[in-house]
Scaffold this motif. Sequence first.
Motif, PDB file in Angstrom:
ATOM      1  N   GLU A 178       0.814  -1.209   0.000  1.00 34.74           N
ATOM      2  CA  GLU A 178       0.000   0.000   0.000  1.00 34.74           C
ATOM      3  C   GLU A 178       0.850   1.264   0.000  1.00 34.74           C
ATOM      4  O   GLU A 178       0.391   2.327  -0.418  1.00 34.74           O
ATOM      5  CB  GLU A 178      -0.925  -0.024   1.217  1.00 34.74           C
ATOM      6  N   ASN A 179       2.099   1.168   0.467  1.00 33.77           N
ATOM      7  CA  ASN A 179       2.988   2.332   0.504  1.00 33.77           C
ATOM      8  C   ASN A 179       3.703   2.582  -0.818  1.00 33.77           C
ATOM      9  O   ASN A 179       4.554   3.469  -0.910  1.00 33.77           O
ATOM     10  CB  ASN A 179       4.008   2.200   1.633  1.00 33.77           C
ATOM     11  N   GLY A 180       3.394   1.798  -1.857  1.00 35.22           N
ATOM     12  CA  GLY A 180       3.974   2.027  -3.175  1.00 35.22           C
ATOM     13  C   GLY A 180       5.226   1.240  -3.487  1.00 35.22           C
ATOM     14  O   GLY A 180       5.727   1.304  -4.611  1.00 35.22           O
ATOM     15  N   PHE A 181       5.743   0.462  -2.525  1.00 30.54           N
ATOM     16  CA  PHE A 181       6.975  -0.293  -2.749  1.00 30.54           C
ATOM     17  C   PHE A 181       6.687  -1.699  -3.260  1.00 30.54           C
ATOM     18  O   PHE A 181       5.703  -2.326  -2.883  1.00 30.54           O
ATOM     19  CB  PHE A 181       7.799  -0.379  -1.465  1.00 30.54           C
ATOM     20  N   ILE A 182       7.579  -2.176  -4.122  1.00 26.25           N
ATOM     21  CA  ILE A 182       7.587  -3.563  -4.564  1.00 26.25           C
ATOM     22  C   ILE A 182       8.821  -4.214  -3.956  1.00 26.25           C
ATOM     23  O   ILE A 182       9.951  -3.780  -4.219  1.00 26.25           O
ATOM     24  CB  ILE A 182       7.646  -3.669  -6.098  1.00 26.25           C
ATOM     25  N   HIS A 183       8.626  -5.225  -3.125  1.00 23.07           N
ATOM     26  CA  HIS A 183       9.753  -5.934  -2.513  1.00 23.07           C
ATOM     27  C   HIS A 183      10.025  -7.227  -3.279  1.00 23.07           C
ATOM     28  O   HIS A 183       9.091  -7.937  -3.659  1.00 23.07           O
ATOM     29  CB  HIS A 183       9.457  -6.252  -1.042  1.00 23.07           C
ATOM     30  N   VAL A 184      11.304  -7.506  -3.495  1.00 27.81           N
ATOM     31  CA  VAL A 184      11.732  -8.744  -4.145  1.00 27.81           C
ATOM     32  C   VAL A 184      12.320  -9.638  -3.058  1.00 27.81           C
ATOM     33  O   VAL A 184      13.421  -9.403  -2.568  1.00 27.81           O
ATOM     34  CB  VAL A 184      12.771  -8.468  -5.250  1.00 27.81           C
ATOM     35  N   TRP A 185      11.546 -10.683  -2.668  1.00 34.17           N
ATOM     36  CA  TRP A 185      11.915 -11.533  -1.539  1.00 34.17           C
ATOM     37  C   TRP A 185      12.716 -12.749  -1.993  1.00 34.17           C
ATOM     38  O   TRP A 185      12.307 -13.458  -2.921  1.00 34.17           O
ATOM     39  CB  TRP A 185      10.666 -12.017  -0.809  1.00 34.17           C
ATOM     40  N   ASN A 186      13.838 -12.985  -1.338  1.00 27.26           N
ATOM     41  CA  ASN A 186      14.631 -14.190  -1.542  1.00 27.26           C
ATOM     42  C   ASN A 186      14.018 -15.294  -0.689  1.00 27.26           C
ATOM     43  O   ASN A 186      13.997 -15.196   0.547  1.00 27.26           O
ATOM     44  CB  ASN A 186      16.083 -13.918  -1.134  1.00 27.26           C
ATOM     45  N   LEU A 187      13.519 -16.359  -1.332  1.00 35.77           N
ATOM     46  CA  LEU A 187      12.815 -17.400  -0.589  1.00 35.77           C
ATOM     47  C   LEU A 187      13.753 -18.387   0.086  1.00 35.77           C
ATOM     48  O   LEU A 187      13.292 -19.302   0.776  1.00 35.77           O
ATOM     49  CB  LEU A 187      11.857 -18.142  -1.522  1.00 35.77           C
ATOM     50  N   GLU A 188      15.056 -18.214  -0.089  1.00 39.41           N
ATOM     51  CA  GLU A 188      16.027 -19.034   0.643  1.00 39.41           C
ATOM     52  C   GLU A 188      16.433 -18.351   1.944  1.00 39.41           C
ATOM     53  O   GLU A 188      16.567 -18.989   2.987  1.00 39.41           O
ATOM     54  CB  GLU A 188      17.235 -19.328  -0.232  1.00 39.41           C
ATOM     55  N   THR A 189      16.621 -17.029   1.894  1.00 36.44           N
ATOM     56  CA  THR A 189      17.015 -16.287   3.099  1.00 36.44           C
ATOM     57  C   THR A 189      15.812 -15.704   3.837  1.00 36.44           C
ATOM     58  O   THR A 189      15.944 -15.269   4.980  1.00 36.44           O
ATOM     59  CB  THR A 189      17.963 -15.135   2.734  1.00 36.44           C
ATOM     60  N   HIS A 190      14.651 -15.666   3.173  1.00 37.45           N
ATOM     61  CA  HIS A 190      13.426 -15.093   3.734  1.00 37.45           C
ATOM     62  C   HIS A 190      13.567 -13.595   3.970  1.00 37.45           C
ATOM     63  O   HIS A 190      12.905 -13.029   4.850  1.00 37.45           O
ATOM     64  CB  HIS A 190      13.008 -15.797   5.031  1.00 37.45           C
TER      65      HIS A 190
END
Length: 320
Positions: A105-117
Motif C-alpha cells: 500500500e505504501n507504493g513499494f515492490i519488494h523482491v523476496w529471496n525465498l532461501e534467506t526469507h
Amino acid sequence: MRRSIVWLAPLSHDVGVGMNASLEFHCGICIFEADAKITAEALPKADTDGGFNEIEGRQSAPCSMALPPPDPQFVLRGTGAAVHALHFSCGGQEPDVPVLFSGSENGFIHVWNLETHRADTALDGHGRKSVYRMETMGSRNRLLSQGRDQRICLWDLAEGRTSVTDSVFTENVGFCRCSLLEVAEGRWLMATAARALEEVQVLELPSKTSVCTLKPEVGAKLGMPMCLKLWQVYKTHKLVNAGISDITIRPDKKILATAGWDHRIRIFGWRKLKPLAVLDYHTATIHCVRFSDHKNPSGRLLAAGSKDHRISIWSIYTQT
C-alpha cells in the motif's frame, strides 16, 4: 456483498486468437508451507482419478476427528504496509534463487529471496501509491506492475537494474487489476479498466496498440469493473462464502485457492470445485493469493498477502 459476473463478447485480433473477457467482483495475501506429515493427515487425500476424497478421521478415539489445518512454514515481514499483490518467480534454471514479488500500500515492490526469507530489493516507481498488480513477462527480469497512481509500469531488472522502461496511463481512478494473456512469443494482450466507468480497454504489448474497447449492452448498468481476467471460459461455479479478493489456479490445474474478506484461504479441487481445506492464519482481509511456478512439485508454495502487513507461505498437496 453480492458477487456479479458479466461475460462480454469474444475478442479477436490480428494474430487470430479468440477469448472471452470476464468481469468479477473480488478482494486479499498469505504464503504457507507445512510439515509433510501434518499435511498428509490433516488434508483430504487424492483420488486415483485425480480428484480428492473427504478428510478422513482417525479411529484411535471414540469419535473420528481430523487434525487441524497446517500452520505457515514461515511468514515474511517488513513491508511496512498492507500487502495487495504477489507474484512468484521460481521456475528458472539453477543457480537462480526462487523469489517472490510483493506490492504494498505504501507504493513499494519488494523482491523476496525465498532461501534467506529476506527482501533483496525494494522498487519505488508508483509515487508511493498502492501497488496492486504484478506479473513477470517472459522472465523475472521483465516485470509489469500496476498502482493507484493510474499507471501500469514495465520494469527492467536485468543485471541489478531497477528502472521503469515504459508505462501506460490508464486514466481509471478505481483499483481494478489489469489482466495479461500471452498470444505469441514476446507479445501480450492486456485488458484494463478504461476511463469510462463501465468500459474495458484491450491493448497489445509491447506496442501499446489499442485492440478494442469492450462496452456493455445498451441499457445495461454493470457498474465499475472490480476485477478483470482474459481467459477461455471452461465453466462457472457459485461460491458459498461471499467476499473474495483474489483467485489463483495452480499451474498444473489441479487445485485453486481463494483469498477471503473473512481472513481465510480456501482450497478447492479444480476438476469438481470441491472444497478441500480452509487455512486460517491472518487477522485481516486477505488481498491476494498466488501459487509458485516451481518445476519440482515438492517445492510448490502458496503465498497469501494480507491487510495485516504479513505474507504467509504454505506447502499443500505437493504430491498431487
